[in-house]
Design a protein around this motif. Sequence first.
Motif, PDB file in Angstrom:
ATOM      1  N   GLY A 231       2.173   1.951  -3.301  1.00  0.00           N
ATOM      2  CA  GLY A 231       1.167   2.309  -4.305  1.00  0.00           C
ATOM      3  C   GLY A 231       0.668   1.142  -5.146  1.00  0.00           C
TER       4      GLY A 231
ATOM      5  N   LEU B 246       0.850  -1.203   0.000  1.00  0.00           N
ATOM      6  CA  LEU B 246       0.000   0.000   0.000  1.00  0.00           C
ATOM      7  C   LEU B 246       0.884   1.252   0.000  1.00  0.00           C
ATOM      8  CD1 LEU B 246      -2.764   1.455   0.290  1.00  0.00           C
ATOM      9  CD2 LEU B 246      -2.702   0.948   2.738  1.00  0.00           C
TER      10      LEU B 246
ATOM     11  N   GLN C 144      -2.835   5.165   1.522  1.00  0.00           N
ATOM     12  CA  GLN C 144      -1.385   5.085   1.301  1.00  0.00           C
ATOM     13  C   GLN C 144      -0.615   5.911   2.333  1.00  0.00           C
ATOM     14  OE1 GLN C 144       0.098   6.699  -2.424  1.00  0.00           O
ATOM     15  NE2 GLN C 144       1.811   5.260  -2.424  1.00  0.00           N
TER      16      GLN C 144
ATOM     17  N   ASN D  15      -4.279  -0.057  -3.180  1.00  0.00           N
ATOM     18  CA  ASN D  15      -4.814   1.301  -3.054  1.00  0.00           C
ATOM     19  C   ASN D  15      -5.502   1.592  -1.723  1.00  0.00           C
ATOM     20  OD1 ASN D  15      -4.986   0.246  -6.001  1.00  0.00           O
ATOM     21  ND2 ASN D  15      -4.697   2.458  -6.170  1.00  0.00           N
TER      22      ASN D  15
END
Length: 327
Positions: free
Chosen positions: A273, A270, A315, A276
């Motif tokens: 990236g 996460l 994130q 999500n």
Amino acid sequence: MIKKITGVAATAAMLIALTGCAAGGDGGNGTDGGGDGDIVVGFSQVGAESGWRTANTIDVKAAFEEAGIELKFSDAQQKQENQIKAIRSYIQQQVDVIAFSPVVESGWDTVLKEAKDAGIPVVLTDRAVDSADTSLYVSFLGSDFIVEGERAGEWVKTEYADADKVNIVELQGTTGAAPANDRAEGLRNVIGDDPKFDIIASQTGDFTRAGGKQVMEAFLKSNPDIDLVYSHNDDMGLGAIEAIEAAGMVPGVDIKIVTVDAVKDGMQALADGKINFIVECSPLLGAQLVDVVKKVVAGETVEKRILTDETTFTQEQAIEALPDRKY
Ligand code: GYE
């Protein structure tokens, strides 16, 4: 302890005492001995299918060790028959309390009745059973998996607020497991009525990374237009990332991914990236389980349903939480 009565009457009286305790009544002390050192608990774990499960096993073992309570532990390798065998062996060994995480929801009534008839209280941890007779267990300690699915659904709704059409593939957990049934239901509770969301494929990856990868490969072959993966746990999501990358696409960008658990590897993905959004499901149930066991043995009332406290991660939140993440 009930004295001066013998045979069948004694067994029946003991059962009444323990059933009272099982129902959360005043119960009375259902075991011999007193100090924590005398308590023996039999625990039947689902398996070692995921990072979540490993963290859960470590936490439960550590909590019992710290409390000075003997824990007999067995790993069922995701097979119900192994769990039933383990429970029967704990009954034979006359442990004080049986705790277990049922791999699937159905099919437990017979063995739970055997435990009840033997006067051994059962605590469900992490996953639920669908037994209509709730007196077969004293307490269920764990997450609300429907709420987890709904949290994933809320994120999906917001993320795709402006989209016309969203093609979703779903990596389901172990078939018949409470978290698989409930996380599927939770997502649908939130996005089910909106025709722009289309769950174009849904299949079990058995909560494992290898399973997630394999199912995602198949999904990618038969569906050219996938927007989003909804994975019932991080491990299957991590497997899906491998499949998406192998197909020459960018996970988190070309195909978005939302998962449940928030174990370290998931949180790292996460932060990078590639995933999500993650809905947290805490595996740290050890301390609460010790607490329930102590109360049950002391004949105190325990709550029938004990919920775990959980959150969600974006994130930025994953980047912030990662350095202190224990599992
Ligand atoms: O989400 C998954 C594991 O029962 C909550 O089981 C648990 C689930 C968890 O294999 O990773």
